[in-house]
Write a protein that holds these residues in place. Structure first.
Motif, PDB file in Angstrom:
ATOM      1  N   ILE A 183       0.838  -1.197   0.000  1.00  0.00           N
ATOM      2  CA  ILE A 183       0.000   0.000   0.000  1.00  0.00           C
ATOM      3  C   ILE A 183       0.872   1.245   0.000  1.00  0.00           C
ATOM      4  O   ILE A 183       1.895   1.304   0.680  1.00  0.00           O
ATOM      5  CB  ILE A 183      -0.915   0.023   1.237  1.00  0.00           C
ATOM      6  CG1 ILE A 183      -1.857  -1.183   1.220  1.00  0.00           C
ATOM      7  CG2 ILE A 183      -1.719   1.319   1.305  1.00  0.00           C
ATOM      8  CD1 ILE A 183      -2.660  -1.350   2.486  1.00  0.00           C
ATOM      9  N   GLY A 184       0.471   2.259  -0.756  1.00  0.00           N
ATOM     10  CA  GLY A 184       1.173   3.530  -0.779  1.00  0.00           C
ATOM     11  C   GLY A 184       0.237   4.674  -0.444  1.00  0.00           C
ATOM     12  O   GLY A 184      -0.901   4.700  -0.903  1.00  0.00           O
ATOM     13  N   LYS A 185       0.695   5.599   0.395  1.00  0.00           N
ATOM     14  CA  LYS A 185      -0.072   6.794   0.735  1.00  0.00           C
ATOM     15  C   LYS A 185       0.814   8.014   0.555  1.00  0.00           C
ATOM     16  O   LYS A 185       2.025   7.940   0.761  1.00  0.00           O
ATOM     17  CB  LYS A 185      -0.562   6.729   2.193  1.00  0.00           C
ATOM     18  CG  LYS A 185      -1.483   5.554   2.499  1.00  0.00           C
ATOM     19  CD  LYS A 185      -1.885   5.552   3.974  1.00  0.00           C
ATOM     20  CE  LYS A 185      -2.761   4.361   4.303  1.00  0.00           C
ATOM     21  NZ  LYS A 185      -3.140   4.324   5.750  1.00  0.00           N
ATOM     22  N   GLY A 186       0.211   9.150   0.196  1.00  0.00           N
ATOM     23  CA  GLY A 186       1.021  10.344   0.013  1.00  0.00           C
ATOM     24  C   GLY A 186       0.231  11.630   0.088  1.00  0.00           C
ATOM     25  O   GLY A 186      -0.943  11.653  -0.267  1.00  0.00           O
ATOM     26  N   HIS A 187       0.887  12.703   0.574  1.00  0.00           N
ATOM     27  CA  HIS A 187       0.282  14.027   0.582  1.00  0.00           C
ATOM     28  C   HIS A 187       1.373  15.075   0.757  1.00  0.00           C
ATOM     29  O   HIS A 187       2.499  14.766   1.163  1.00  0.00           O
ATOM     30  CB  HIS A 187      -0.778  14.168   1.682  1.00  0.00           C
ATOM     31  CG  HIS A 187      -0.277  13.892   3.059  1.00  0.00           C
ATOM     32  ND1 HIS A 187      -0.050  12.628   3.546  1.00  0.00           N
ATOM     33  CD2 HIS A 187       0.069  14.746   4.068  1.00  0.00           C
ATOM     34  CE1 HIS A 187       0.392  12.685   4.783  1.00  0.00           C
ATOM     35  NE2 HIS A 187       0.484  13.957   5.137  1.00  0.00           N
ATOM     36  N   ALA A 188       1.045  16.318   0.430  1.00  0.00           N
ATOM     37  CA  ALA A 188       1.987  17.423   0.564  1.00  0.00           C
ATOM     38  C   ALA A 188       1.854  18.037   1.955  1.00  0.00           C
ATOM     39  O   ALA A 188       0.745  18.180   2.475  1.00  0.00           O
ATOM     40  CB  ALA A 188       1.723  18.471  -0.511  1.00  0.00           C
ATOM     41  N   ILE A 189       2.989  18.406   2.573  1.00  0.00           N
ATOM     42  CA  ILE A 189       2.986  18.951   3.935  1.00  0.00           C
ATOM     43  C   ILE A 189       3.861  20.198   4.008  1.00  0.00           C
ATOM     44  O   ILE A 189       4.666  20.461   3.105  1.00  0.00           O
ATOM     45  CB  ILE A 189       3.493  17.910   4.954  1.00  0.00           C
ATOM     46  CG1 ILE A 189       4.928  17.485   4.610  1.00  0.00           C
ATOM     47  CG2 ILE A 189       2.557  16.697   5.003  1.00  0.00           C
ATOM     48  CD1 ILE A 189       5.574  16.574   5.632  1.00  0.00           C
ATOM     49  N   SER A 190       3.699  20.950   5.100  1.00  0.00           N
ATOM     50  CA  SER A 190       4.531  22.141   5.312  1.00  0.00           C
ATOM     51  C   SER A 190       5.519  21.939   6.459  1.00  0.00           C
ATOM     52  O   SER A 190       6.515  22.655   6.566  1.00  0.00           O
ATOM     53  CB  SER A 190       3.650  23.357   5.608  1.00  0.00           C
ATOM     54  OG  SER A 190       2.867  23.135   6.770  1.00  0.00           O
ATOM     55  N   SER A 191       5.245  20.966   7.321  1.00  0.00           N
ATOM     56  CA  SER A 191       6.066  20.747   8.526  1.00  0.00           C
ATOM     57  C   SER A 191       7.233  19.810   8.225  1.00  0.00           C
ATOM     58  O   SER A 191       7.258  18.658   8.665  1.00  0.00           O
ATOM     59  CB  SER A 191       5.201  20.171   9.647  1.00  0.00           C
ATOM     60  OG  SER A 191       4.505  19.013   9.193  1.00  0.00           O
ATOM     61  N   THR A 192       8.200  20.304   7.478  1.00  0.00           N
ATOM     62  CA  THR A 192       9.310  19.459   7.023  1.00  0.00           C
ATOM     63  C   THR A 192      10.137  18.887   8.180  1.00  0.00           C
ATOM     64  O   THR A 192      10.317  17.674   8.286  1.00  0.00           O
ATOM     65  CB  THR A 192      10.235  20.257   6.087  1.00  0.00           C
ATOM     66  OG1 THR A 192       9.467  20.805   5.026  1.00  0.00           O
ATOM     67  CG2 THR A 192      11.322  19.355   5.510  1.00  0.00           C
ATOM     68  N   LYS A 193      10.627  19.761   9.052  1.00  0.00           N
ATOM     69  CA  LYS A 193      11.514  19.300  10.123  1.00  0.00           C
ATOM     70  C   LYS A 193      10.806  18.342  11.073  1.00  0.00           C
ATOM     71  O   LYS A 193      11.353  17.296  11.458  1.00  0.00           O
ATOM     72  CB  LYS A 193      12.066  20.492  10.902  1.00  0.00           C
ATOM     73  CG  LYS A 193      13.090  20.085  11.964  1.00  0.00           C
ATOM     74  CD  LYS A 193      13.686  21.303  12.667  1.00  0.00           C
ATOM     75  CE  LYS A 193      14.685  20.873  13.737  1.00  0.00           C
ATOM     76  NZ  LYS A 193      15.294  22.037  14.431  1.00  0.00           N
ATOM     77  N   ALA A 194       9.566  18.676  11.466  1.00  0.00           N
ATOM     78  CA  ALA A 194       8.818  17.818  12.394  1.00  0.00           C
ATOM     79  C   ALA A 194       8.580  16.445  11.784  1.00  0.00           C
ATOM     80  O   ALA A 194       8.671  15.420  12.471  1.00  0.00           O
ATOM     81  CB  ALA A 194       7.494  18.472  12.765  1.00  0.00           C
ATOM     82  N   LEU A 252      21.384  14.303  -0.776  1.00  0.00           N
ATOM     83  CA  LEU A 252      21.464  14.827   0.593  1.00  0.00           C
ATOM     84  C   LEU A 252      22.760  14.352   1.246  1.00  0.00           C
ATOM     85  O   LEU A 252      23.248  13.256   0.962  1.00  0.00           O
ATOM     86  CB  LEU A 252      20.272  14.347   1.422  1.00  0.00           C
ATOM     87  CG  LEU A 252      18.889  14.864   1.004  1.00  0.00           C
ATOM     88  CD1 LEU A 252      17.792  14.073   1.708  1.00  0.00           C
ATOM     89  CD2 LEU A 252      18.756  16.358   1.300  1.00  0.00           C
ATOM     90  N   ALA A 253      23.288  15.193   2.159  1.00  0.00           N
ATOM     91  CA  ALA A 253      24.518  14.835   2.857  1.00  0.00           C
ATOM     92  C   ALA A 253      24.355  14.844   4.371  1.00  0.00           C
ATOM     93  O   ALA A 253      25.154  14.248   5.085  1.00  0.00           O
ATOM     94  CB  ALA A 253      25.640  15.805   2.468  1.00  0.00           C
ATOM     95  N   GLY A 254      23.323  15.523   4.889  1.00  0.00           N
ATOM     96  CA  GLY A 254      23.146  15.693   6.320  1.00  0.00           C
ATOM     97  C   GLY A 254      22.889  14.395   7.066  1.00  0.00           C
ATOM     98  O   GLY A 254      22.458  13.398   6.488  1.00  0.00           O
ATOM     99  N   ASP A 255      23.160  14.447   8.385  1.00  0.00           N
ATOM    100  CA  ASP A 255      22.986  13.260   9.222  1.00  0.00           C
ATOM    101  C   ASP A 255      22.011  13.480  10.366  1.00  0.00           C
ATOM    102  O   ASP A 255      21.920  12.638  11.265  1.00  0.00           O
ATOM    103  CB  ASP A 255      24.346  12.824   9.796  1.00  0.00           C
ATOM    104  CG  ASP A 255      25.271  12.276   8.713  1.00  0.00           C
ATOM    105  OD1 ASP A 255      24.787  11.516   7.854  1.00  0.00           O
ATOM    106  OD2 ASP A 255      26.462  12.639   8.718  1.00  0.00           O
ATOM    107  N   THR A 256      21.311  14.592  10.369  1.00  0.00           N
ATOM    108  CA  THR A 256      20.304  14.864  11.407  1.00  0.00           C
ATOM    109  C   THR A 256      19.083  15.494  10.746  1.00  0.00           C
ATOM    110  O   THR A 256      19.175  16.041   9.638  1.00  0.00           O
ATOM    111  CB  THR A 256      20.846  15.833  12.475  1.00  0.00           C
ATOM    112  OG1 THR A 256      21.016  17.128  11.876  1.00  0.00           O
ATOM    113  CG2 THR A 256      22.146  15.343  13.072  1.00  0.00           C
ATOM    114  N   PRO A 257      17.922  15.430  11.416  1.00  0.00           N
ATOM    115  CA  PRO A 257      16.718  16.083  10.870  1.00  0.00           C
ATOM    116  C   PRO A 257      16.946  17.560  10.570  1.00  0.00           C
ATOM    117  O   PRO A 257      16.473  18.079   9.558  1.00  0.00           O
ATOM    118  CB  PRO A 257      15.684  15.887  11.978  1.00  0.00           C
ATOM    119  CG  PRO A 257      16.099  14.632  12.657  1.00  0.00           C
ATOM    120  CD  PRO A 257      17.606  14.680  12.646  1.00  0.00           C
ATOM    121  N   THR A 258      17.687  18.259  11.437  1.00  0.00           N
ATOM    122  CA  THR A 258      17.946  19.683  11.226  1.00  0.00           C
ATOM    123  C   THR A 258      18.772  19.914   9.959  1.00  0.00           C
ATOM    124  O   THR A 258      18.455  20.792   9.139  1.00  0.00           O
ATOM    125  CB  THR A 258      18.689  20.285  12.440  1.00  0.00           C
ATOM    126  OG1 THR A 258      17.870  20.147  13.604  1.00  0.00           O
ATOM    127  CG2 THR A 258      18.998  21.753  12.211  1.00  0.00           C
TER     128      THR A 258
END
Length: 290
Positions: free
Chosen positions: A2-13, A33-39
């Motif tokens: 099953i696949g679900k999807g939607h657009a959001i504004s709360s990227t970091k959260a 991407l190169a980062g290793d943390t959510p921030t």
């Protein structure tokens, strides 16, 4: 799958949720991407998103869920490949994306977060994204030899068909004993491991019944029309008085207390009584001139 999807504004959260170690999260996909943390990941998303400040819901959130059995056998590498193929099906190859597998429950699933703004600054159109996510997951499942949604749905329908028939058989047997009250009917059904649950609203009005059996919970009418409240109540009333119910009762006793009928249920019972009266006239010829 099953696949679900939607657009959001709360990227970091959202990315922080995906990276949640309490859910045994593991990164299985990183694209551009190169980062290793959510921030750090959020900041990289924002650099691209700054090319189109008018787009508010600028991150795409997907959940791809193989069946429980498929999920048990898929390695992190295979789940990463699954996520990459899903993004390709969604035409998101030119977008930053990160994917996490969660195994904190029996149902293994992958959270994928993709930048809605492409590397070239274009906004990804999210029209019907939920439906397109379902189709993309189905195509990936077919390509990888995983269980598809339609196969799961067919199995569930077959299982549900058997359960409904079992409940209906028990219902018919209980009615043959001519229970004289709803509580007696409920008690006898329970003796056969079928739980009949009255649906009573905040106004103390009976709206109908639900039925729980072998982990399945259905409206009584979904099991069989003969089990709906508008048919069950007249049937049991007849057992008690040995005469056909002629008018809609103002209230009924269920779970050892008096409850009123909801307007909708009362209307349906009234229609049943009229239909029953017409049938008697047709079957017996009462009131017909010859």
């Amino acid at each position: 799958m099953i696949g679900k999807g939607h657009a959001i504004s709360s990227t970091k959260a959202s990315i922080s949720y995906g990276w949640n170690q309490e859910k045994e999260a593991e990164v299985v996909l990183k694209e551009y991407l190169a980062g290793d943390t959510p921030t750090e990941i959020t900041e990289e998303f924002q650099i691209i998103q700054s090319q189109n400040a008018r787009c508010i819901n600028n991150t795409l959130s997907f959940v791809v869920s193989p069946t429980i059995e498929d999920g048990k056998s898929l390695s992190p590498e295979e789940l990463g490949e699954l996520a990459k193929k899903f993004l390709k099906e969604m035409h998101l190859q030119n977008h930053q994306a990160i994917g996490f597998v969660h195994r904190d429950k029996a149902h293994t699933h992958v959270h994928i977060y993709a930048n809605r703004i492409s590397l070239s600054g274009e906004v990804y159109k999210d029209n019907f994204i939920g439906k397109r996510s379902q189709l993309a997951a189905d195509h990936v499942a077919k390509e990888l030899g995983l269980t598809r949604v339609r196969e799961v749905q067919y199995e569930k329908l077959q299982e549900l068909k058997e359960i409904r028939q079992e409940i209906k058989t028990i219902h018919d047997r209980v009615l043959q004993t001519r229970p004289k009250s709803l509580d007696e009917y409920i008690s006898k059904m329970k003796a056969h491991k079928v739980e009949v649950i009255p649906t009573i609203n905040k106004s103390n009005q009976l709206q109908g019944f639900r039925v729980a059996y072998k982990g399945t919970n259905l409206k009584a009418s979904e099991v069989d029309r003969s089990m709906s409240g508008n048919r069950l109540i007249p049937q049991i009333s007849q057992n008690r008085s040995f005469t056909r119910l002629k008018e809609v009762p103002k209230n009924v006793f269920v779970l050892n207390k008096a409850v009123q009928l909801s307007n909708n249920l009362a209307t349906k019972i009234a229609k049943e009584l009229v239909t029953g009266a017409i049938k008697i006239i047709r079957d017996t010829g009462i009131g017909m001139g010859y």
